[in-house]
Scaffold this motif. Structure first.
Motif, short mmCIF file in Angstrom:
data_model
loop_
_atom_site.label_atom_id
_atom_site.label_comp_id
_atom_site.label_asym_id
_atom_site.label_seq_id
_atom_site.Cartn_x
_atom_site.Cartn_y
_atom_site.Cartn_z
N ALA A 17 0.85 -1.19 0.00
CA ALA A 17 0.00 0.00 0.00
C ALA A 17 0.88 1.23 0.00
CB ALA A 17 -0.93 0.02 1.22
N VAL A 18 0.39 2.30 -0.63
CA VAL A 18 1.07 3.60 -0.57
C VAL A 18 0.08 4.65 -0.12
CG1 VAL A 18 2.78 3.02 -2.34
CG2 VAL A 18 0.67 4.17 -3.02
N PHE A 19 0.58 5.59 0.68
CA PHE A 19 -0.14 6.81 1.02
C PHE A 19 0.51 7.91 0.19
CE2 PHE A 19 -1.30 5.48 5.67
CZ PHE A 19 -2.20 4.56 5.17
N CYS A 20 -0.14 8.33 -0.88
CA CYS A 20 0.48 9.24 -1.84
C CYS A 20 -0.11 10.64 -1.76
CB CYS A 20 0.33 8.69 -3.26
SG CYS A 20 1.20 9.65 -4.52
N ALA A 39 2.97 5.39 -12.79
CA ALA A 39 3.58 4.67 -11.68
C ALA A 39 2.53 4.12 -10.72
CB ALA A 39 4.56 5.58 -10.94
N LEU A 40 1.53 4.94 -10.39
CA LEU A 40 0.49 4.48 -9.48
C LEU A 40 -0.38 3.41 -10.14
CD1 LEU A 40 -0.60 7.79 -7.73
CD2 LEU A 40 1.01 6.04 -6.93
N ARG A 41 -0.64 3.57 -11.42
CA ARG A 41 -1.42 2.55 -12.13
C ARG A 41 -0.68 1.21 -12.12
NH1 ARG A 41 -2.55 5.01 -16.92
NH2 ARG A 41 -4.68 5.57 -16.27
N LEU A 52 -4.80 8.04 -1.74
CA LEU A 52 -4.36 9.41 -1.95
C LEU A 52 -4.58 10.17 -0.65
CD1 LEU A 52 -5.84 10.04 -5.52
CD2 LEU A 52 -3.57 9.17 -4.88
N LEU A 53 -3.48 10.58 -0.03
CA LEU A 53 -3.53 11.20 1.29
C LEU A 53 -3.13 12.67 1.14
CD1 LEU A 53 -3.99 10.66 4.32
CD2 LEU A 53 -1.56 10.12 4.50
N THR A 54 -4.09 13.55 1.30
CA THR A 54 -3.88 14.96 0.97
C THR A 54 -4.22 15.87 2.14
OG1 THR A 54 -4.67 16.77 -0.44
CG2 THR A 54 -6.20 14.97 -0.05
N ALA A 230 4.86 5.95 2.41
CA ALA A 230 4.32 7.30 2.31
C ALA A 230 5.13 8.08 1.27
CB ALA A 230 4.38 8.01 3.66
N ILE A 231 4.43 8.69 0.31
CA ILE A 231 5.07 9.41 -0.79
C ILE A 231 4.66 10.88 -0.72
CG2 ILE A 231 5.34 9.58 -3.29
CD1 ILE A 231 4.37 6.67 -3.48
N GLY A 232 5.63 11.79 -0.84
CA GLY A 232 5.26 13.20 -0.85
C GLY A 232 6.45 14.11 -1.02
#
Length: 292
Positions: A17-20, A39-41, A52-54, A230-232
């Motif tokens: 899992a990623v929190f992007c 990349a996410l696809r 998607l964590l915004t 976690a990506i950001g």
């Protein structure tokens, strides 16, 4: 030691899992980044979950509509969790009282109308002038195209004199809209705290938004033992928050801090990156020029 990588695919097998983050990673406020979309696809096609964590101050439904308007395809994510979502739960729990004053743009009105249906015994909230308020909800500047935090100094001083707590629905300080840098709600909260005021935060890097993201992820998968990345591009939000949650982090150097790492955002200078991270006293697991 932060490992500089060229693509998410290099490490994607290590995570389920990623929190992007969105702004600066997936889009620039005007158009999506094709490499990030791909990349996410690809991550999802291998069975990974993308949340998607915004730090958007607006709820999930509004963020989804905004992404659609930008042309972000829906097949690259599984769920959306926003600072607005987490802040709504706090508001309905009475975190800043029941009579609240709002500072923010007309586009943020949805924060008060599109409310979560699962809030336990939500407190009735009434919006009032500042003089009658028990607390203040800040979703952003009223006009972030022309205003700066300095335009709110008198308002913040009045809030401080009244002893009003501030609920900051977006901890971000700045964001880049194309080539234009804009101030966010976090900049007002920072100015308020500098005056001695109290600001409450529920988005990244603070735990409530991560708790909500984990709950929603677990509800989707039926498990709670995910290996999360976690990506950001926010060192003090995305990276600090991920580290605080005990999860690996991928820092996008080509975002809001790109100027720190040399003249070419696509080729960050490793020595400058290392020195800057040491100054920040934060060490992401990985760094990448752009999500791709």
């Amino acid at each position: 030691m932060t490992n500089l990588i060229a693509s998410l695919a290099e490490i994607s097998d290590r995570y389920d899992a990623v929190f992007c983050d969105l702004w600066g990673c997936l889009h620039n406020g005007r158009t999506p980044f094709p490499a990030a979309v791909a990349a996410l696809r690809a991550f999802r096609e291998k069975g990974g979950q993308v949340v998607l964590l915004t730090n958007s101050p607006r709820p999930r439904s509004s963020v989804q509509a905004q992404l659609g308007g930008l042309g972000v395809p829906e097949d690259i994510w599984d769920d959306i969790v926003s600072s607005g979502d987490a802040s709504q739960y706090a508001l309905l729990s009475g975190a800043v009282g029941q009579r609240v004053h709002h500072i923010g743009a007309p586009k943020d009105e949805v924060f008060f109308t599109d409310l979560p249906g699962d809030a336990p015994d939500p407190a009735p909230i009434t919006r009032v002038p500042l003089a009658d308020a028990e607390g203040v909800v800040v979703t952003g500047l009223r006009d972030d195209q022309t205003e700066t935090p300095d335009d709110y100094r008198a308002t913040l001083l009045l809030m401080k004199a009244q002893g009003l707590p501030m609920l900051c629905a977006n901890p971000d300080l700045i964001v880049d809209l194309g080539e234009t840098r804009l101030y966010c709600a976090g900049a007002l909260a920072q100015a308020y705290e500098a005056m001695g005021g109290t600001a409450l935060y529920y988005g990244k890097p603070h735990p409530p938004v991560y708790d909500l993201a984990r709950r929603r992820l677990s509800a989707r998968t039926g498990r709670d033992d995910h290996a999360i990345l976690a990506i950001g591009d926010g060192i003090n939000t995305d990276v600090q928050g991920g580290i605080g949650e005990g999860i690996d982090t991928l820092f996008v150097t080509g975002g809001i801090a790109a100027h720190e790492f040399g003249p070419d955002p696509a080729r960050p200078d490793p020595a400058r990156l290392t020195a800057w991270l040491q100054e920040q006293r934060l060490s992401p697991t990985y760094a990448i020029p752009f999500l791709g």
